[in-house]
Design a protein around this motif. Structure first.
Motif, PDB file in Angstrom:
ATOM      1  N   SER A 101     -19.476 -45.469  36.961  1.00  0.00           N
ATOM      2  CA  SER A 101     -18.253 -44.750  36.592  1.00  0.00           C
ATOM      3  C   SER A 101     -17.020 -45.629  36.698  1.00  0.00           C
ATOM      4  O   SER A 101     -16.786 -46.258  37.739  1.00  0.00           O
ATOM      5  CB  SER A 101     -18.112 -43.525  37.510  1.00  0.00           C
ATOM      6  OG  SER A 101     -16.766 -43.215  37.729  1.00  0.00           O
ATOM      7  N   SER A 102     -16.226 -45.669  35.632  1.00  0.00           N
ATOM      8  CA  SER A 102     -14.969 -46.424  35.720  1.00  0.00           C
ATOM      9  C   SER A 102     -13.964 -45.679  36.591  1.00  0.00           C
ATOM     10  O   SER A 102     -13.116 -46.297  37.224  1.00  0.00           O
ATOM     11  CB  SER A 102     -14.396 -46.688  34.332  1.00  0.00           C
ATOM     12  OG  SER A 102     -14.093 -45.487  33.670  1.00  0.00           O
ATOM     13  N   LEU A 103     -14.072 -44.349  36.636  1.00  0.00           N
ATOM     14  CA  LEU A 103     -13.121 -43.596  37.456  1.00  0.00           C
ATOM     15  C   LEU A 103     -13.252 -43.985  38.932  1.00  0.00           C
ATOM     16  O   LEU A 103     -12.256 -44.143  39.641  1.00  0.00           O
ATOM     17  CB  LEU A 103     -13.352 -42.088  37.266  1.00  0.00           C
ATOM     18  CG  LEU A 103     -12.299 -41.196  37.894  1.00  0.00           C
ATOM     19  CD1 LEU A 103     -10.943 -41.367  37.219  1.00  0.00           C
ATOM     20  CD2 LEU A 103     -12.728 -39.726  37.822  1.00  0.00           C
ATOM     21  N   MET A 106     -11.500 -47.131  39.418  1.00  0.00           N
ATOM     22  CA  MET A 106     -10.034 -46.949  39.471  1.00  0.00           C
ATOM     23  C   MET A 106      -9.616 -46.506  40.869  1.00  0.00           C
ATOM     24  O   MET A 106      -8.628 -46.986  41.432  1.00  0.00           O
ATOM     25  CB  MET A 106      -9.588 -45.914  38.443  1.00  0.00           C
ATOM     26  CG  MET A 106      -9.783 -46.392  37.014  1.00  0.00           C
ATOM     27  SD  MET A 106      -9.383 -45.103  35.829  1.00  0.00           S
ATOM     28  CE  MET A 106     -10.721 -45.310  34.670  1.00  0.00           C
ATOM     29  N   TYR A 140      -4.117 -38.147  31.426  1.00  0.00           N
ATOM     30  CA  TYR A 140      -5.482 -37.825  31.867  1.00  0.00           C
ATOM     31  C   TYR A 140      -5.439 -37.189  33.266  1.00  0.00           C
ATOM     32  O   TYR A 140      -4.973 -37.820  34.212  1.00  0.00           O
ATOM     33  CB  TYR A 140      -6.299 -39.120  31.868  1.00  0.00           C
ATOM     34  CG  TYR A 140      -7.721 -38.996  32.338  1.00  0.00           C
ATOM     35  CD1 TYR A 140      -8.513 -37.895  32.016  1.00  0.00           C
ATOM     36  CD2 TYR A 140      -8.295 -40.011  33.089  1.00  0.00           C
ATOM     37  CE1 TYR A 140      -9.834 -37.819  32.441  1.00  0.00           C
ATOM     38  CE2 TYR A 140      -9.621 -39.939  33.507  1.00  0.00           C
ATOM     39  CZ  TYR A 140     -10.379 -38.833  33.183  1.00  0.00           C
ATOM     40  OH  TYR A 140     -11.676 -38.748  33.604  1.00  0.00           O
ATOM     41  N   VAL A 185      -3.581 -45.449  29.102  1.00  0.00           N
ATOM     42  CA  VAL A 185      -4.822 -45.317  28.306  1.00  0.00           C
ATOM     43  C   VAL A 185      -4.422 -45.805  26.914  1.00  0.00           C
ATOM     44  O   VAL A 185      -3.918 -45.034  26.091  1.00  0.00           O
ATOM     45  CB  VAL A 185      -5.341 -43.862  28.279  1.00  0.00           C
ATOM     46  CG1 VAL A 185      -6.657 -43.787  27.493  1.00  0.00           C
ATOM     47  CG2 VAL A 185      -5.538 -43.329  29.694  1.00  0.00           C
ATOM     48  N   ASN A 190      -5.749 -40.422  26.062  1.00  0.00           N
ATOM     49  CA  ASN A 190      -6.142 -39.062  26.441  1.00  0.00           C
ATOM     50  C   ASN A 190      -4.879 -38.329  26.882  1.00  0.00           C
ATOM     51  O   ASN A 190      -4.281 -38.728  27.877  1.00  0.00           O
ATOM     52  CB  ASN A 190      -7.162 -39.157  27.594  1.00  0.00           C
ATOM     53  CG  ASN A 190      -7.618 -37.809  28.108  1.00  0.00           C
ATOM     54  OD1 ASN A 190      -7.065 -36.777  27.743  1.00  0.00           O
ATOM     55  ND2 ASN A 190      -8.606 -37.817  28.984  1.00  0.00           N
ATOM     56  N   ASP A 221      -6.493 -48.384  31.602  1.00  0.00           N
ATOM     57  CA  ASP A 221      -7.781 -47.694  31.471  1.00  0.00           C
ATOM     58  C   ASP A 221      -8.138 -47.597  29.988  1.00  0.00           C
ATOM     59  O   ASP A 221      -7.763 -46.638  29.307  1.00  0.00           O
ATOM     60  CB  ASP A 221      -7.657 -46.293  32.102  1.00  0.00           C
ATOM     61  CG  ASP A 221      -8.930 -45.480  31.929  1.00  0.00           C
ATOM     62  OD1 ASP A 221      -9.937 -46.039  31.439  1.00  0.00           O
ATOM     63  OD2 ASP A 221      -8.909 -44.286  32.280  1.00  0.00           O
ATOM     64  N   ALA A 223     -10.555 -46.622  28.248  1.00  0.00           N
ATOM     65  CA  ALA A 223     -11.786 -45.819  28.197  1.00  0.00           C
ATOM     66  C   ALA A 223     -12.304 -45.627  26.776  1.00  0.00           C
ATOM     67  O   ALA A 223     -13.495 -45.397  26.583  1.00  0.00           O
ATOM     68  CB  ALA A 223     -11.520 -44.447  28.826  1.00  0.00           C
ATOM     69  N   TYR A 224     -11.404 -45.689  25.785  1.00  0.00           N
ATOM     70  CA  TYR A 224     -11.812 -45.418  24.395  1.00  0.00           C
ATOM     71  C   TYR A 224     -11.676 -46.657  23.513  1.00  0.00           C
ATOM     72  O   TYR A 224     -11.415 -46.544  22.303  1.00  0.00           O
ATOM     73  CB  TYR A 224     -11.007 -44.224  23.848  1.00  0.00           C
ATOM     74  CG  TYR A 224     -11.245 -42.997  24.708  1.00  0.00           C
ATOM     75  CD1 TYR A 224     -12.473 -42.354  24.672  1.00  0.00           C
ATOM     76  CD2 TYR A 224     -10.294 -42.541  25.606  1.00  0.00           C
ATOM     77  CE1 TYR A 224     -12.738 -41.273  25.507  1.00  0.00           C
ATOM     78  CE2 TYR A 224     -10.548 -41.454  26.436  1.00  0.00           C
ATOM     79  CZ  TYR A 224     -11.767 -40.831  26.378  1.00  0.00           C
ATOM     80  OH  TYR A 224     -12.042 -39.768  27.204  1.00  0.00           O
ATOM     81  N   SER A 257     -15.787 -48.375  30.319  1.00  0.00           N
ATOM     82  CA  SER A 257     -17.135 -47.946  30.699  1.00  0.00           C
ATOM     83  C   SER A 257     -17.947 -47.617  29.458  1.00  0.00           C
ATOM     84  O   SER A 257     -17.408 -47.508  28.348  1.00  0.00           O
ATOM     85  CB  SER A 257     -17.099 -46.748  31.641  1.00  0.00           C
ATOM     86  OG  SER A 257     -17.012 -45.536  30.928  1.00  0.00           O
ATOM     87  N   SER A 259     -19.581 -44.812  29.435  1.00  0.00           N
ATOM     88  CA  SER A 259     -19.846 -43.372  29.599  1.00  0.00           C
ATOM     89  C   SER A 259     -19.929 -42.626  28.279  1.00  0.00           C
ATOM     90  O   SER A 259     -20.766 -41.762  28.111  1.00  0.00           O
ATOM     91  CB  SER A 259     -18.769 -42.724  30.456  1.00  0.00           C
ATOM     92  OG  SER A 259     -19.135 -42.823  31.801  1.00  0.00           O
ATOM     93  N   LYS A 260     -19.026 -42.938  27.356  1.00  0.00           N
ATOM     94  CA  LYS A 260     -19.056 -42.227  26.081  1.00  0.00           C
ATOM     95  C   LYS A 260     -19.575 -43.131  24.972  1.00  0.00           C
ATOM     96  O   LYS A 260     -19.272 -42.949  23.795  1.00  0.00           O
ATOM     97  CB  LYS A 260     -17.689 -41.653  25.779  1.00  0.00           C
ATOM     98  CG  LYS A 260     -17.465 -40.425  26.666  1.00  0.00           C
ATOM     99  CD  LYS A 260     -16.055 -40.097  26.868  1.00  0.00           C
ATOM    100  CE  LYS A 260     -15.940 -38.926  27.824  1.00  0.00           C
ATOM    101  NZ  LYS A 260     -14.574 -38.756  28.283  1.00  0.00           N
TER     102      LYS A 260
HETATM  103  C1  LIG Z   1      -9.079 -41.888  30.016  1.00  0.00           C
HETATM  104  C2  LIG Z   1     -10.375 -41.735  30.722  1.00  0.00           C
HETATM  105  N1  LIG Z   1     -10.730 -42.616  31.669  1.00  0.00           N
HETATM  106  C3  LIG Z   1     -11.898 -42.501  32.335  1.00  0.00           C
HETATM  107  C4  LIG Z   1     -12.774 -41.465  32.083  1.00  0.00           C
HETATM  108  C5  LIG Z   1     -14.041 -41.350  32.873  1.00  0.00           C
HETATM  109  O1  LIG Z   1     -14.790 -42.500  32.730  1.00  0.00           O
HETATM  110  P1  LIG Z   1     -16.112 -42.754  33.561  1.00  0.00           P
HETATM  111  O2  LIG Z   1     -17.153 -41.812  33.093  1.00  0.00           O
HETATM  112  O3  LIG Z   1     -16.436 -44.186  33.256  1.00  0.00           O
HETATM  113  O4  LIG Z   1     -15.811 -42.570  35.019  1.00  0.00           O
HETATM  114  C6  LIG Z   1     -12.446 -40.513  31.104  1.00  0.00           C
HETATM  115  C7  LIG Z   1     -13.326 -39.379  30.838  1.00  0.00           C
HETATM  116  O5  LIG Z   1     -12.977 -38.421  30.209  1.00  0.00           O
HETATM  117  C8  LIG Z   1     -11.213 -40.659  30.418  1.00  0.00           C
HETATM  118  O6  LIG Z   1     -10.832 -39.769  29.477  1.00  0.00           O
END
Ligand SMILES: Cc1ncc(COP(=O)(O)O)c(C=O)c1O
Length: 427
Positions: A101-103, A106, A140, A185, A190, A221, A223-224, A257, A259-260
């Motif tokens: 998990s990147s969260l 963080m 977010y 982000v 987000n 972050d 993430a996308y 990450s 994750s998605k």
């Molecule tokens: C901006 C952002 N960062 C991180 C995450 C979560 O990432 P991870 O699953 O790698 O912890 C999300 C998930 O919705 C997200 O929208």
């Protein structure tokens, strides 16, 4: 309905209210159970990564001979760091490939910035009586929750279509030494879906040169980063190169990450930073773990390296119709009435909908009452407080197309009814 609601006479508003109220009570009888709150991949997206199962096939050795079944290698295996490098567009030497998990990374980086600090010297946020971080809004919710949980204050800055308002940010960081960082982000933000412009990326990369605090950190972050809906993909200016040019590389920490990309919560989280910062983080990481799940790292690297864009194009093929459906409904139901505005992202996971001030909670409650769950009001603001009570985050990915269609009919109906009633109350 062919003119803005503001031009309706009271009589016309009353007629429209009666029509919409009838429609709403009819929907209420349908016992719907719909959900547009979940920023999760759909099952069809997850299916694209079922090949992860097969790629290990009894071969547990990384390219450099590392036996991934055993302890060790805190920065991650070479090919997983390369995957992180391809996603974040930085050199692999600047990447740590971590756990799922990147969260959590963080949380780890912000905790390290607080104590003992990111640079191996006297600088640590906890030495300041007050610690604040800039939070572009809407943003977010989990960034906000983790920041608040660590006792850090948040200072909101406005998002624009080009990213957070740079002038506002520069003024704040120059004046206030308790401002220690900023959440970003940068691509398909987000929830607005915007991509930071080159000027904003360069401005944010250079913030630590302007900041009154000597321990300022950009929390980037991404993430996308590769979650494009259309190809050729939209590009984002490189914060890494810009920070190198401005001599601020020790003040930018990036996250990403898979994750998605593959399995949500079952992938790899990445950190990218300068060698000085990576060395401090590695030291701290060693207190928490003897190494991340390298079997998972290896299967991800084997599965994705060399075909990341192809894989993301397959994701986009599934997601594009969902985003287009959401935008079609917003346009056809709300545009002429001029009662809302929304973003049209070219990637990411969300559409951000702004209503007339004071209506978000009401619309979310109205939708809930007829079986449509939306992200709770205020979620896109620190402490759940949307000062204008007008932002709704739409997450179109998890529902299938048929559900999404009904959900958008219900949502736009609720927006219209609440807006007409609001107008009637104000006349
Ligand atoms: C901006 C952002 N960062 C991180 C995450 C979560 O990432 P991870 O699953 O790698 O912890 C999300 C998930 O919705 C997200 O929208």
């Amino acid at each position: 309905m062919s003119k803005p609601l503001s031009q309706y006479s009271v009589e016309n508003l009353q007629t429209l209210e009666a029509e919409l109220a009838r429609e709403y009570s009819h929907v209420g009888g349908n016992r719907l159970s719909l959900d547009l709150s979940r920023g999760k991949p759909g099952a069809d997206q997850l299916d694209l990564s079922n090949g992860l199962d097969a790629v290990i096939d009894g071969n547990y050795f990384a390219e450099d001979g590392t036996d991934v079944r055993n302890y060790g290698n805190l920065r991650g295996i070479t090919e997983a760091r390369q995957l992180g490098a391809d996603i974040l567009k930085v050199p692999a030497a600047n990447v740590i490939a971590g756990g799922n998990s990147s969260l959590s990374l963080m949380h780890f980086v912000v905790s390290t910035a607080l104590h003992p600090g990111l640079w191996g010297d006297h600088r640590a946020w906890r030495n300041s009586p007050t610690v604040k971080v800039l939070t572009p809004v809407p943003g977010y919710d989990r960034h906000f929750a983790l920041t608040a949980a660590l006792g850090i204050e948040m200072v909101n800055v406005d998002m624009t279509p080009q990213g957070p308002d740079l002038e506002q940010i520069q003024a704040l960081v120059t004046e206030d030494p308790s401002i220690k960082g900023i959440w970003c982000v940068p691509k398909y933000s987000n929830p607005t879906g915007c991509i930071y412009s080159q000027g904003v990326v360069e401005g944010i990369a250079g913030l630590s040169n302007l900041a009154a605090a000597d321990d300022f950190v950009v929390l980037w972050d991404n993430a996308y980063a590769v979650h494009d809906l259309y190809f050729p993909a939209e590009s984002l200016a490189s914060v890494f190169l810009s920070a190198q040019e401005q001599n601020t590389a020790d003040h930018v920490v990036q996250f990403g990450s898979t994750s998605k990309i593959t399995f949500a919560g079952g992938g790899i989280g990445f950190i990218a930073a300068s060698e000085l910062v990576l060395a401090q983080l590695e030291k701290q990481l060693g207190l928490m773990t003897i190494g991340s799940d390298k079997v998972n790292q290896l299967r991800h690297a084997r599965f994705l390296n060399g075909r990341l864009e192809e894989h993301m194009q397959a994701q986009a093929t599934l997601l594009r119709p969902k985003f287009e459906l959401v935008l079609k409904y917003l346009q056809s139901e709300l545009a002429e009435l001029d009662i809302a505005s929304w973003t049209s992202p070219k990637g990411g996971y969300f559409v951000s909908l702004d209503l007339q001030p004071g209506l978000a909670q009401q619309v979310i409650a109205m939708a809930k009452a007829v079986g449509l769950t939306l992200t709770h009001a205020g979620a896109t603001f620190p402490h759940g407080e949307d000062p204008r009570d007008n932002n709704i985050r739409i997450a179109p990915t998890f529902a299938d197309l048929e559900e999404l269609e009904v959900a958008m009919q219900v949502l736009t109906l609720c927006v219209k009814l609440a807006s007409v009633r609001n107008r009637l109350n104000g006349t």
